[in-house]
Design an enzyme around this catalytic site. Structure first.
Site, short mmCIF file in Angstrom:
data_model
loop_
_atom_site.label_atom_id
_atom_site.label_comp_id
_atom_site.label_asym_id
_atom_site.label_seq_id
_atom_site.Cartn_x
_atom_site.Cartn_y
_atom_site.Cartn_z
N ASP A 227 0.86 -1.18 0.00
CA ASP A 227 0.00 0.00 0.00
C ASP A 227 0.89 1.22 0.00
O ASP A 227 1.64 1.48 0.95
CB ASP A 227 -0.91 0.00 1.23
N GLU A 323 -1.60 -1.75 -6.07
CA GLU A 323 -2.82 -1.08 -6.50
C GLU A 323 -2.64 -0.47 -7.88
O GLU A 323 -1.55 0.01 -8.23
CB GLU A 323 -3.20 0.01 -5.49
N CYS A 376 -12.70 -4.18 5.94
CA CYS A 376 -12.10 -4.68 7.18
C CYS A 376 -11.33 -5.96 6.87
O CYS A 376 -11.87 -6.91 6.30
CB CYS A 376 -13.19 -4.95 8.22
N CYS A 379 -13.14 -9.09 9.29
CA CYS A 379 -14.44 -9.72 9.02
C CYS A 379 -14.93 -9.47 7.61
O CYS A 379 -15.88 -10.11 7.17
CB CYS A 379 -15.47 -9.23 10.03
N CYS A 395 -13.69 -0.89 12.70
CA CYS A 395 -14.77 -1.68 12.12
C CYS A 395 -15.97 -1.66 13.06
O CYS A 395 -15.85 -1.95 14.26
CB CYS A 395 -14.30 -3.11 11.88
N CYS A 398 -16.99 -5.93 13.73
CA CYS A 398 -16.22 -6.80 14.63
C CYS A 398 -15.41 -6.02 15.65
O CYS A 398 -14.78 -6.64 16.52
CB CYS A 398 -15.30 -7.71 13.82
N ASP A 405 -3.38 2.23 6.70
CA ASP A 405 -2.48 1.68 5.70
C ASP A 405 -2.20 0.21 5.94
O ASP A 405 -2.09 -0.58 4.99
CB ASP A 405 -1.17 2.48 5.68
#
Length: 484
Positions: A227, A323, A376, A379, A395, A398, A405
């Site tokens: 990332d 990416e 997330c 989950c 999140c 969860c 990052d």
């Protein structure tokens, strides 16, 4: 022109070295590059002259059969015509013998390629942006470059020297053992050599056909997600759960103070004026040299840091997930453009692409709309909105709390398991991987606000209360991405 294809088991690789020419050799280098530019301008003018002549004749009412013939722009045709006029044309008659024939062949080859690109672009056979008609190269702005394909081209075994046609033996700034070894062993042969002046010094690049050597990675079964960012250059999360953070060196920000001072001094000196023909003063040239040294140092530091980063990644992991960033669009943000350009997102992607191929591993590009930061990693819940200033991911499903990052890097690493080793190598694509893209996570979901000055009687007027849409809430994917 047919493209060169290496023999089986061999690849074409470039070996680049910095040169340390003396005063006479630097003059000869500049003369060769100037000859290439002059030959290019002659070819552009010679071919385009027939185009303008035909256009003028059409306005006179001359028929198609009586118009001036098209002049060909193939390399053999340009060479034949140039050799016929170089002895009588006043632009070349006095000095063309001072340079190697390869200098003029470089300019003619570049002109032929430019006309081919223009013709293919106009016919719709060339991808990318439209290519315009070739234009003349300015003496003041043209890049100094020349390519040698014939003659004496070798790396001297006795010391750090190289030999080029008509230029003789030139000292090299760095050792040439990485090229000299394969040449002595018979595992490589030199195809061509290109000299170029950039970042304040001369370089020579040898195009070599060498035996393919696949360098095995240390952990071929481990995938890593990268990332990229501005605050932190890169966050690496592998499939084993390990997360590494690569700090952003910020080379340009460090040198900005010195750059401002040298730019201020250069702006106070007498510069060139094309309208009056005024030349820059000696003090202006010295000030420009000092300012350019700052730019060159920043560029060299950035290049060195990016090469070390990409070399370390491609030497360790068998699969690299990155990416598909729209770097050109990101540079339109005037608040972040300088830092994004300083980080070198596009260069990192380019280096990873060819270094993974050289090491026998693969690179996977995540789909541009894949919500790596909004998903997330625990989950699989996807947030509808996650502003850029929110650096911690929380999140709601969860209760996971993790750095933004780090969360994105873990999601990218999980994509490697859903992408087959063969295919387009684009993760989250419909053809290669079936990764759900929940509605509201990959497109804008903010409702357009009604205009204040619009009435209810006009089209696009105020929205009634029962017609207002609510923002898409968090949703959970059918199957959460898991790290192996």
């Amino acid at each position: 022109m047919k493209r060169f294809r290496p023999q089986s088991g061999f690849v074409v690789q470039a070996f680049r070295f910095a040169l340390d020419p003396n005063a006479a050799q630097e003059t000869a280098l500049r003369s060769h590059c100037g000859g290439a530019r002059a030959a290019y301008n002659w070819a552009v003018g010679w071919v385009s002259a027939s185009w303008w002549q035909r256009r003028a004749e059409e306005t006179y009412g001359i028929g198609e059969g009586e118009l001036t013939q098209w002049r060909p722009w193939s390399l053999p045709a340009l060479r034949k015509e140039f050799n016929a006029v170089k002895r009588t044309d006043p632009r070349f008659a006095g000095w063309w013998e001072d340079n190697s024939k390869e200098a003029y062949s470089t300019g003619l080859a570049n002109a032929a390629a430019a006309f081919d690109n223009y013709a293919k672009s106009k016919q719709g056979k060339r991808r990318g942006k439209k290519v315009g008609m070739p234009r003349f190269k300015s003496k003041r702005k043209a890049r100094l470059s020349c390519r040698f394909t014939t003659g004496t081209i070798r790396v001297e075994p006795g010391g750090p020297h190289v030999t080029l046609p008509r230029l003789g033996t030139i000292r090299v700034h760095e050792p040439t053992a990485k090229l000299l070894g394969p040449l002595r062993a018979g595992r490589a042969r030199i195809l061509s050599a290109t000299v170029r002046h950039e970042r304040g010094r001369w370089f020579v690049s040898f195009q070599v056909e060498t035996a393919r050597e696949i360098r095995r990675v240390t952990r071929p079964d481990v995938a890593v997600g990268i990332d990229l960012g501005v605050k932190t250059l890169a966050v690496l999360a592998d499939s084993t759960g390990e997360i590494r953070t690569i700090a952003n060196p910020r080379h340009l920000d460090t040198a900005l103070r010195h750059l401002r001072r040298t730019s201020h001094v250069a702006s106070r000196r007498r510069g060139p004026d094309r309208r009056t023909g005024q030349k820059p003063s000696k003090r202006r040239e010295k000030a420009d040299t000092r300012r350019n040294k700052v730019h060159h140092r920043v560029a060299n530091l950035r290049t060195d840091a990016l090469h070390k980063l990409t070399a370390a990644v491609t030497a360790e992991f068998g699969t690299v997930v990155v990416e598909d960033l729209n770097v050109a669009g990101m540079l339109r943000n005037r608040r972040l453009a300088r830092r994004i350009a300083d980080a070198g997102f596009g260069e990192i992607r380019r280096q990873l692409t060819y270094k993974t191929r050289r090491n026998g591993c693969r690179v996977v590009a995540a789909d541009r709309w894949f919500p790596s930061s909004k998903t997330c990693s625990g989950c699989g819940a996807v947030k509808a909105k996650l502003p850029l200033h929110v650096r911690t991911y929380e999140c709601d499903a969860c209760g996971l709390v993790i750095d933004r990052d780090d969360n994105a890097a873990r999601n990218l690493a999980a994509l490697a398991a859903t992408t087959a080793p063969t295919g387009t190598e684009v993760a989250a694509d419909q053809d290669t991987a079936k990764v759900s893209k929940p509605r509201g996570a990959d497109h804008k979901t903010r409702t357009a606000r009604p205009r204040r000055n619009t009435g209810t009687g006009r089209a696009g007027g105020a929205t009634l209360p029962h017609q207002r849409q609510t923002e898409t809430r968090d949703r959970t994917e059918a199957q959460a991405p898991r790290l192996r």
